[in-house]
Design an enzyme around this catalytic site. Sequence first.
Site, PDB file in Angstrom:
ATOM      1  N   ARG A 226      65.060 -81.765  12.581  1.00  0.00           N
ATOM      2  CA  ARG A 226      63.866 -82.245  13.207  1.00  0.00           C
ATOM      3  C   ARG A 226      63.265 -81.801  14.580  1.00  0.00           C
ATOM      4  NH1 ARG A 226      63.051 -82.401   8.417  1.00  0.00           N
ATOM      5  NH2 ARG A 226      62.409 -84.170   7.189  1.00  0.00           N
TER       6      ARG A 226
ATOM      7  N   HIS B 187      59.590 -74.566   8.780  1.00  0.00           N
ATOM      8  CA  HIS B 187      60.303 -75.715   8.189  1.00  0.00           C
ATOM      9  C   HIS B 187      60.410 -75.443   6.923  1.00  0.00           C
ATOM     10  CE1 HIS B 187      60.353 -80.290   8.386  1.00  0.00           C
ATOM     11  NE2 HIS B 187      61.202 -79.929   7.464  1.00  0.00           N
TER      12      HIS B 187
END
Length: 319
Positions: free
Chosen positions: A234, A282
């Site tokens: 993350r 991502h």
Amino acid sequence: MPSKSPVIVDLKFIPEEVEAALKGAFPDREVINRADTIHYNRNLSGIDYAVVWKSAPDLFERAPDLKVVFSGGAGVDHVLTLPGLPDVPLVRFVDRSLTTRMSEWVVMQCLMHLRQHRAYEALAAKREWRDLSQPEAADFTVGIMGMGVLGQDAARKLSVLGFNVVGWSRSKKAVDGIETYAGDELDTFLARTDFLVGLLPLTPDTKGIFNAGLFAKLSRNGPFAAPIFINGGRGGSQVEADILSALDSGLLGAASLDVFEQEPLLPESRFWQMPNVYVTPHVAASSDVKALFSHVEQQIARLEGGLPLQHVVDKLAGY
Ligand code: NDP
Ligand code: OXD
């Protein structure tokens, strides 16, 4: 017989993929796909289940009777921060295809750095035929922070390729052929690590963990001297200002980043342009939507059949 509860689907994925995966999914219940504008303002009370990924913030206000919330991905930080999250089980997505995708990404990044891919691309752009001195995988130690489902799979696959692999997590793990560290053994782990791979969830404890202080503790004894940072976990776990300064000063030699503090990454970010940085948007391990719906169906069947749900998140720990 009481009718089966509908399922709310609120997924910020590629809409066509969600539509396609919904054909044949949840055959015996109504599906309310919030991406369909006809459903958007619908009263969702009395509904037991929702599958969410970066859902609209009004979801829990509109659906006050949920019995289970399913995350559309392995990470749950996007759900834990939604307003009004009910006190019901939150189930995350654990799946072979997702795990495989992440390991492919991690292995690919490690190999691209090992095989000096950017340097060869730069030479090719100049039509320059030249070889660079080539260390092998066994000359490097890859350190994985986060030895959960994803970290352990990536560790095994990197090890098969010949890399030395070490892992660090909150609790000690036993993984064949991999040396593992836990908790306050972090500095020992870092001192051994040439390629640092982040596969941590975003929690209050991991926020900003990848910072200048941590980079300074990495090994500088590998064949490339400067360590390399690879983050597929993350963006909130990394301090991007520190990564940029570390790349500028040579504290880090290169990086691969799939996740960012702010997503999408702004067009003006220097990361896009840096010759020693690989940026992906991502997508290291995007959820396969069909597999996601099949996992949700299985979990609902377990619950309704009186079995415990699997992959339930510890909300206090944050993952
Ligand atoms: P898991 O919950 O299986 O593993 C998490 C690991 O992190 C565990 O080993 C856990 O330790 C460790 N950990 C958590 N907090 C700490 C801490 N404070 N200190 C040390 N170790 C800690 O998760 P997954 O492997 O399935 O996924 C990891 C993350 O990857 C997800 O949370 C998500 O954020 C990210 N992800 C990113 C994707 C992408 O496309 N970029 C796709 C999918 C996931 P312990 O084992 O002791 O509990
Ligand atoms: C996930 C992700 O958490 O795609 O699954 O980031």
